[in-house]
Design a protein around this motif. Structure first.
Motif, short mmCIF file in Angstrom:
data_model
loop_
_atom_site.label_atom_id
_atom_site.label_comp_id
_atom_site.label_asym_id
_atom_site.label_seq_id
_atom_site.Cartn_x
_atom_site.Cartn_y
_atom_site.Cartn_z
N LEU A 74 15.54 -6.85 -0.41
CA LEU A 74 14.82 -7.67 0.55
C LEU A 74 13.52 -6.97 0.89
O LEU A 74 13.52 -5.75 1.13
N ALA A 115 10.63 -10.02 7.78
CA ALA A 115 10.14 -10.19 6.42
C ALA A 115 8.75 -9.57 6.25
O ALA A 115 7.95 -9.57 7.18
N TRP A 147 14.50 -12.44 7.52
CA TRP A 147 15.64 -12.64 6.62
C TRP A 147 16.91 -12.27 7.37
O TRP A 147 16.95 -11.26 8.08
N ILE A 162 21.83 -14.89 1.78
CA ILE A 162 20.46 -14.43 2.03
C ILE A 162 19.74 -15.61 2.66
O ILE A 162 19.52 -16.64 2.02
N PRO A 164 16.59 -17.16 4.84
CA PRO A 164 15.24 -17.07 5.42
C PRO A 164 15.14 -17.90 6.69
O PRO A 164 15.60 -19.04 6.75
#
Length: 203
Positions: A74, A115, A147, A162, A164
């Motif tokens: 990430l 992020a 994230w 995962i 967003p």
């Protein structure tokens, strides 16, 4: 394509008193899945907007179940500190473990990370399985500021989420700048399109 208009759903209007529509368009091109979410504030007042995807992947990608051959990365080095209710405290610690490559094995993950964008304003997470020879890249545009990574409960060992988010969990109630939390309003009649893409390929 799927569309929701809040005026058609009294149960939504009862808890979120704004008129809005959101249209999500899925476009499959070869090994790329593009996801465009367009929200429109159809009211006369500013409307808070936050979008997140609870995207789940099989983990590991190989059929042998060998997690040591599967890593995910990430683009994030700020890991938010959470309360026992899994809400951000507003503090964070710096870590390089997610950028360096991490296995979703041997520990429970339920984390929120800030992020980091590349020069084009995008942020991309990657799952790479050397045994399966598969690489999954999950790219989001600059509207997605955070994230969330989650790998299930003690009896779930075959998934990796995962996720967003355009704003962090509980963003409206945090005493932090909007450019940090991702909190934002959509003005009257304003439209916002948030773009993401999942790419599957070989290593």
């Amino acid at each position: 394509q799927t569309k929701l208009d809040s005026d058609d759903h009294p149960d939504i209007k009862a808890i979120f008193p704004h008129s809005f529509s959101i249209t999500i368009t899925y476009t499959l091109e070869g090994q790329h899945l593009k996801i465009d979410a367009s929200a429109v504030n159809r009211g006369q007042d500013p409307m808070p907007i936050g979008l997140g995807y609870h995207t789940s992947f099989r983990y590991p990608l190989n059929e042998a179940g060998d997690k040591e051959r599967c890593l995910f990365t990430l683009p994030a080095s700020k890991r938010w500190t959470l309360t026992d209710r899994m809400l951000p405290t507003g503090e964070y610690r710096v870590t390089e473990e997610f950028k360096a490559g991490k296995m979703a094995a041997g520990e429970r993950l339920d984390d929120i990370l800030a992020a980091e964008q590349d020069q084009e304003g995008n942020s991309a997470a990657v799952i790479a399985d050397s045994l399966a020879g598969i690489r999954v890249r999950y790219q989001c545009d600059g509207h997605f500021k955070h994230w969330v990574v989650f790998n299930g409960t003690s009896d779930q060992d075959d998934l990796l989420c995962i996720e967003p988010y355009t704003w962090m969990t509980n963003a409206p109630n945090l005493n932090l700048p909007k450019d940090v939390t991702g909190f934002r309003d959509l003005g009257p009649q304003e439209e916002l399109t948030m773009r993401s893409k999942i790419e599957v390929g070989g290593i």
